[in-house]
Design a protein around this motif. Structure first.
Motif, PDB file in Angstrom:
ATOM      1  N   ARG A  86     -45.202  74.148  49.848  1.00 48.32           N
ATOM      2  CA  ARG A  86     -44.787  72.768  50.102  1.00 48.32           C
ATOM      3  C   ARG A  86     -43.407  72.709  50.781  1.00 48.32           C
ATOM      4  O   ARG A  86     -42.374  72.730  50.102  1.00 48.32           O
ATOM      5  N   THR A  87     -43.412  72.702  52.105  1.00 48.42           N
ATOM      6  CA  THR A  87     -42.163  72.614  52.869  1.00 48.42           C
ATOM      7  C   THR A  87     -42.378  71.701  54.076  1.00 48.42           C
ATOM      8  O   THR A  87     -43.512  71.301  54.370  1.00 48.42           O
ATOM      9  N   ALA A  88     -41.282  71.478  54.802  1.00 49.02           N
ATOM     10  CA  ALA A  88     -41.368  70.640  56.007  1.00 49.02           C
ATOM     11  C   ALA A  88     -42.288  71.283  57.046  1.00 49.02           C
ATOM     12  O   ALA A  88     -43.076  70.599  57.716  1.00 49.02           O
ATOM     13  N   ALA A 100     -47.954  80.919  69.875  1.00 47.93           N
ATOM     14  CA  ALA A 100     -46.840  81.871  69.786  1.00 47.93           C
ATOM     15  C   ALA A 100     -46.444  82.154  68.340  1.00 47.93           C
ATOM     16  O   ALA A 100     -45.952  83.246  68.024  1.00 47.93           O
ATOM     17  N   TYR A 101     -46.643  81.188  67.460  1.00 47.68           N
ATOM     18  CA  TYR A 101     -46.292  81.409  66.045  1.00 47.68           C
ATOM     19  C   TYR A 101     -47.106  82.587  65.488  1.00 47.68           C
ATOM     20  O   TYR A 101     -46.548  83.516  64.899  1.00 47.68           O
ATOM     21  N   ALA A 102     -48.439  82.533  65.709  1.00 43.13           N
ATOM     22  CA  ALA A 102     -49.288  83.619  65.216  1.00 43.13           C
ATOM     23  C   ALA A 102     -48.900  84.946  65.861  1.00 43.13           C
ATOM     24  O   ALA A 102     -48.773  85.972  65.184  1.00 43.13           O
ATOM     25  N   LYS A 126     -29.400  77.440  61.151  1.00 48.13           N
ATOM     26  CA  LYS A 126     -29.025  76.694  62.359  1.00 48.13           C
ATOM     27  C   LYS A 126     -28.073  75.537  62.059  1.00 48.13           C
ATOM     28  O   LYS A 126     -27.086  75.334  62.759  1.00 48.13           O
ATOM     29  N   THR A 127     -28.375  74.766  61.001  1.00 47.27           N
ATOM     30  CA  THR A 127     -27.653  73.516  60.783  1.00 47.27           C
ATOM     31  C   THR A 127     -26.570  73.688  59.724  1.00 47.27           C
ATOM     32  O   THR A 127     -26.866  73.874  58.531  1.00 47.27           O
ATOM     33  N   LEU A 128     -25.310  73.605  60.168  1.00 46.58           N
ATOM     34  CA  LEU A 128     -24.182  73.861  59.265  1.00 46.58           C
ATOM     35  C   LEU A 128     -24.213  72.961  58.034  1.00 46.58           C
ATOM     36  O   LEU A 128     -23.990  73.425  56.912  1.00 46.58           O
ATOM     37  N   ALA A 129     -24.488  71.669  58.222  1.00 49.12           N
ATOM     38  CA  ALA A 129     -24.460  70.736  57.085  1.00 49.12           C
ATOM     39  C   ALA A 129     -25.440  71.148  55.991  1.00 49.12           C
ATOM     40  O   ALA A 129     -25.150  71.014  54.798  1.00 49.12           O
ATOM     41  N   LYS A 130     -26.594  71.671  56.393  1.00 45.95           N
ATOM     42  CA  LYS A 130     -27.582  72.103  55.390  1.00 45.95           C
ATOM     43  C   LYS A 130     -27.076  73.339  54.638  1.00 45.95           C
ATOM     44  O   LYS A 130     -27.269  73.459  53.428  1.00 45.95           O
ATOM     45  N   LEU A 131     -26.432  74.243  55.362  1.00 48.66           N
ATOM     46  CA  LEU A 131     -25.886  75.446  54.718  1.00 48.66           C
ATOM     47  C   LEU A 131     -24.775  75.053  53.746  1.00 48.66           C
ATOM     48  O   LEU A 131     -24.658  75.616  52.645  1.00 48.66           O
TER      49      LEU A 131
HETATM   50  P1  NDP Z   1     -38.987  75.295  57.188  1.00 43.95           P
HETATM   51  O1  NDP Z   1     -39.333  74.720  58.506  1.00 43.95           O
HETATM   52  O2  NDP Z   1     -38.954  74.394  55.998  1.00 43.95           O
HETATM   53  O3  NDP Z   1     -37.610  76.090  57.274  1.00 43.95           O
HETATM   54  C1  NDP Z   1     -37.368  76.930  58.376  1.00 43.95           C
HETATM   55  C2  NDP Z   1     -35.937  77.401  58.341  1.00 43.95           C
HETATM   56  O4  NDP Z   1     -35.692  78.128  59.553  1.00 43.95           O
HETATM   57  C3  NDP Z   1     -34.931  76.261  58.296  1.00 43.95           C
HETATM   58  O5  NDP Z   1     -33.917  76.556  57.366  1.00 43.95           O
HETATM   59  C4  NDP Z   1     -34.385  76.221  59.709  1.00 43.95           C
HETATM   60  O6  NDP Z   1     -33.036  75.788  59.793  1.00 43.95           O
HETATM   61  C5  NDP Z   1     -34.481  77.687  60.122  1.00 43.95           C
HETATM   62  N1  NDP Z   1     -34.467  77.736  61.580  1.00 43.95           N
HETATM   63  C6  NDP Z   1     -35.342  77.114  62.437  1.00 43.95           C
HETATM   64  N2  NDP Z   1     -34.959  77.309  63.701  1.00 43.95           N
HETATM   65  C7  NDP Z   1     -33.837  78.070  63.663  1.00 43.95           C
HETATM   66  C8  NDP Z   1     -32.967  78.575  64.670  1.00 43.95           C
HETATM   67  N3  NDP Z   1     -33.152  78.310  65.965  1.00 43.95           N
HETATM   68  N4  NDP Z   1     -31.898  79.307  64.281  1.00 43.95           N
HETATM   69  C9  NDP Z   1     -31.680  79.567  62.969  1.00 43.95           C
HETATM   70  N5  NDP Z   1     -32.459  79.103  61.974  1.00 43.95           N
HETATM   71  C10 NDP Z   1     -33.520  78.345  62.325  1.00 43.95           C
HETATM   72  O7  NDP Z   1     -40.062  76.466  56.935  1.00 43.95           O
HETATM   73  P2  NDP Z   1     -40.598  77.146  55.596  1.00 43.95           P
HETATM   74  O8  NDP Z   1     -39.555  77.169  54.560  1.00 43.95           O
HETATM   75  O9  NDP Z   1     -41.919  76.587  55.323  1.00 43.95           O
HETATM   76  O10 NDP Z   1     -40.864  78.636  56.143  1.00 43.95           O
HETATM   77  C11 NDP Z   1     -40.068  79.755  55.795  1.00 43.95           C
HETATM   78  C12 NDP Z   1     -40.778  80.994  56.297  1.00 43.95           C
HETATM   79  O11 NDP Z   1     -42.062  81.115  55.654  1.00 43.95           O
HETATM   80  C13 NDP Z   1     -41.062  80.985  57.795  1.00 43.95           C
HETATM   81  O12 NDP Z   1     -40.903  82.283  58.309  1.00 43.95           O
HETATM   82  C14 NDP Z   1     -42.533  80.576  57.882  1.00 43.95           C
HETATM   83  O13 NDP Z   1     -43.126  81.037  59.056  1.00 43.95           O
HETATM   84  C15 NDP Z   1     -43.079  81.262  56.639  1.00 43.95           C
HETATM   85  N6  NDP Z   1     -44.325  80.703  56.131  1.00 43.95           N
HETATM   86  C16 NDP Z   1     -44.343  79.453  55.547  1.00 43.95           C
HETATM   87  C17 NDP Z   1     -45.519  78.940  55.028  1.00 43.95           C
HETATM   88  C18 NDP Z   1     -45.586  77.597  54.375  1.00 43.95           C
HETATM   89  O14 NDP Z   1     -46.683  77.182  53.962  1.00 43.95           O
HETATM   90  N7  NDP Z   1     -44.482  76.880  54.211  1.00 43.95           N
HETATM   91  C19 NDP Z   1     -46.784  79.710  55.082  1.00 43.95           C
HETATM   92  C20 NDP Z   1     -46.658  81.012  55.721  1.00 43.95           C
HETATM   93  C21 NDP Z   1     -45.462  81.463  56.220  1.00 43.95           C
HETATM   94  P3  NDP Z   1     -32.706  74.246  60.151  1.00 43.95           P
HETATM   95  O15 NDP Z   1     -33.305  73.466  58.997  1.00 43.95           O
HETATM   96  O16 NDP Z   1     -31.238  74.220  60.229  1.00 43.95           O
HETATM   97  O17 NDP Z   1     -33.403  73.966  61.449  1.00 43.95           O
END
Ligand code: NDP
Length: 249
Positions: free
Chosen positions: A201-203, A165-167, A45-50
């Protein structure tokens, strides 16, 4: 496969697309795929991050990536078609597709769940995967053994209160993978599987579990062996399966 050791040239000459490549697990996967020789198409989604990920891959001396910004919340079928046309002009084939981008939505009971948020989560986490996969299937068919990895979750196979909705989107992701894998079985060399990263460990994890100490969690780097295994040719012929990066998640 949690301890899979990839050969240095695992992804040499391969072209792979990673969604959500700007942060979290997707960023780590994009960088590690590049370090094993892949040309990575960075979608997010976010160009700067890419751009930041692009710079890090270039600085490491790995194959030059490509950037493809797209907001899954607002993209329509024509956007996916035009991206596929552009990629088709630039690349001879696509060898891998990691569906990683997702949003968490609300952590709230179904009784109070906002319909707007529901639609947005299903659009980003599910409908985008369908449209992107459909538009890229012809390029994946040009590969000798393409891999599609869908990212699931512990709540994608067992429902849990307040995950809304996530689940549901993750259950549907499992269904999309199984349906597609069955359609491809015997008529294509493309394989499709789901991968559950487990607590990482992520956001997103920090938002879902604000009281948790992140230092107790695996990092994205820790869980990369299965991401490599499923993307590379060692998993050729394996399709329609569910994989877990960790014992629990
Ligand atoms: P983050 O929230 O850290 O990253 C999510 C990514 O999805 C970001 O790069 C974000 O881009 C992108 N994204 C969000 N909205 C959009 C959009 N509208 N269009 C395009 N891209 C978008 O999540 P994680 O790294 O933790 O998760 C990665 C995957 O792993 C996900 O599918 C999550 O459901 C799954 N998962 C994660 C777990 C965990 O413990 N971390 C556990 C189980 C599953 P931007 O930053 O630009 O918004």
């Amino acid at each position: 496969m949690q301890h899979y050791q990839a050969p240095e040239s695992l992804l040499k000459d391969r072209i792979v697309l990673v969604t959500g490549a700007g942060s979290g697990i997707g960023k780590t996967a994009a960088k590690i795929y590049a370090s094993y020789g892949a040309t990575v198409i960075l979608m997010g989604k976010t160009l700067a991050k890419l751009e930041q990920v692009y710079d890090e891959i270039e600085a490491a001396g790995d194959p030059q990536p490509a950037i493809c910004p797209l907001d899954f919340a607002t993209a329509n079928p024509n956007d996916y078609k035009s991206i596929a046309d552009t990629l088709n002009d630039e690349f001879p084939h696509l060898d891998g597709l990691l569906h990683n981008a997702s949003v968490l939505g609300q952590r709230t009971p179904i009784a109070q769940y906002s319909p707007e948020t529901w639609h947005q989560v299903i659009q980003v986490n599910l409908n985008a995967q369908f449209m992107l996969t459909q538009s890229l299937l012809p390029m994946l068919e040009q590969s000798k053994d393409a891999s599609i990895i869908f990212t699931s979750s512990g709540v994608g196979t067992k429902g849990r209160a307040y995950w809304g909705a996530y689940a549901v989107s993750k259950f549907a992701t499992e269904g999309l993978m199984e349906t597609l894998a069955d359609e491809l079985d015997g008529v294509s060399t493309i394989r499709a599987n789901t991968l559950n990263p487990g607590a990482t460990r992520t956001a997103m994890r920090a938002t879902a579990y604000p009281a948790e100490n992140p230092n107790t969690l695996k990092t994205a780097e820790d869980i990369m062996p299965i991401y490599l295994y499923l993307m590379g040719p060692d998993s050729k012929g394996i399709s329609g399966q569910r994989f877990n990066c960790q014992a629990e998640g």
